[in-house]
Design a protein around this motif. Sequence first.
Motif, mmCIF file in Angstrom:
data_model
loop_
_atom_site.group_PDB
_atom_site.id
_atom_site.type_symbol
_atom_site.label_atom_id
_atom_site.label_comp_id
_atom_site.label_asym_id
_atom_site.label_seq_id
_atom_site.Cartn_x
_atom_site.Cartn_y
_atom_site.Cartn_z
ATOM 1 N N ALA A 225 -0.721 8.613 -12.446
ATOM 2 C CA ALA A 225 0.808 9.341 -13.597
ATOM 3 C C ALA A 225 2.097 9.550 -12.478
ATOM 4 N N MET A 226 3.029 9.906 -13.385
ATOM 5 C CA MET A 226 4.598 9.956 -12.892
ATOM 6 C C MET A 226 4.927 11.332 -13.025
ATOM 7 N N THR B 131 0.385 -1.207 -0.162
ATOM 8 C CA THR B 131 0.047 0.361 0.188
ATOM 9 C C THR B 131 1.206 1.390 -0.398
ATOM 10 N N ILE B 132 0.941 1.963 -1.037
ATOM 11 C CA ILE B 132 1.688 3.578 -0.947
ATOM 12 C C ILE B 132 1.081 4.427 -0.325
ATOM 13 N N SER C 249 5.235 12.860 -2.644
ATOM 14 C CA SER C 249 6.362 12.620 -2.940
ATOM 15 C C SER C 249 6.456 12.038 -1.995
ATOM 16 N N ARG C 250 7.916 11.424 -1.738
ATOM 17 C CA ARG C 250 8.919 10.737 -0.901
ATOM 18 C C ARG C 250 9.080 11.613 0.295
ATOM 19 N N GLU C 251 9.570 11.497 1.516
ATOM 20 C CA GLU C 251 9.818 11.708 2.682
ATOM 21 C C GLU C 251 11.643 12.261 1.986
ATOM 22 N N ASP C 252 11.705 10.536 1.374
ATOM 23 C CA ASP C 252 13.628 11.045 1.666
ATOM 24 C C ASP C 252 14.168 11.068 -0.119
ATOM 25 N N GLY C 253 12.759 12.278 -0.516
ATOM 26 C CA GLY C 253 13.515 12.388 -2.209
ATOM 27 C C GLY C 253 13.952 11.639 -3.292
ATOM 28 N N GLN C 254 13.397 10.011 -2.817
ATOM 29 C CA GLN C 254 13.903 9.877 -4.312
ATOM 30 C C GLN C 254 12.758 9.777 -4.950
ATOM 31 N N PRO C 255 13.065 8.988 -6.493
ATOM 32 C CA PRO C 255 12.097 8.632 -7.016
ATOM 33 C C PRO C 255 10.894 7.536 -6.729
ATOM 34 N N PHE C 256 10.145 7.102 -7.009
ATOM 35 C CA PHE C 256 8.828 6.092 -6.578
ATOM 36 C C PHE C 256 9.676 5.110 -6.791
#
Length: 90
Positions: A46-47, A31-32, A68-75
């Motif tokens: 969409a991305m 679950t995202i 967006s991710r809290e760590d700033g990384q791409p999905f």
Amino acid sequence: LGNTDDLMYFTEEGGSDNGVHARDHTGNFYTIFESPIYSDETTGLAMSPNGKYMYVSYQGNGIIFEISREDGQPFHGKKLDVKYHATLPV
């Protein structure tokens, strides 16, 4: 899935598990995000071109989210901090 680290993202229609979910190459379910407020169908996943932003809407409510991710990384990164669901035997 092309790479064993890739996830396939998808939306779920209404009910208690509406939101964005994913599966990996072994069939594990993640679950995202899910909304405790909106129970309408999620759609329009969409991305961004760099993979750092995910866009999804709640159809009946007419609301679009940019996530967006809290760590700033791409999905499409190798690790996501998400809720894990056990898979059922096939």
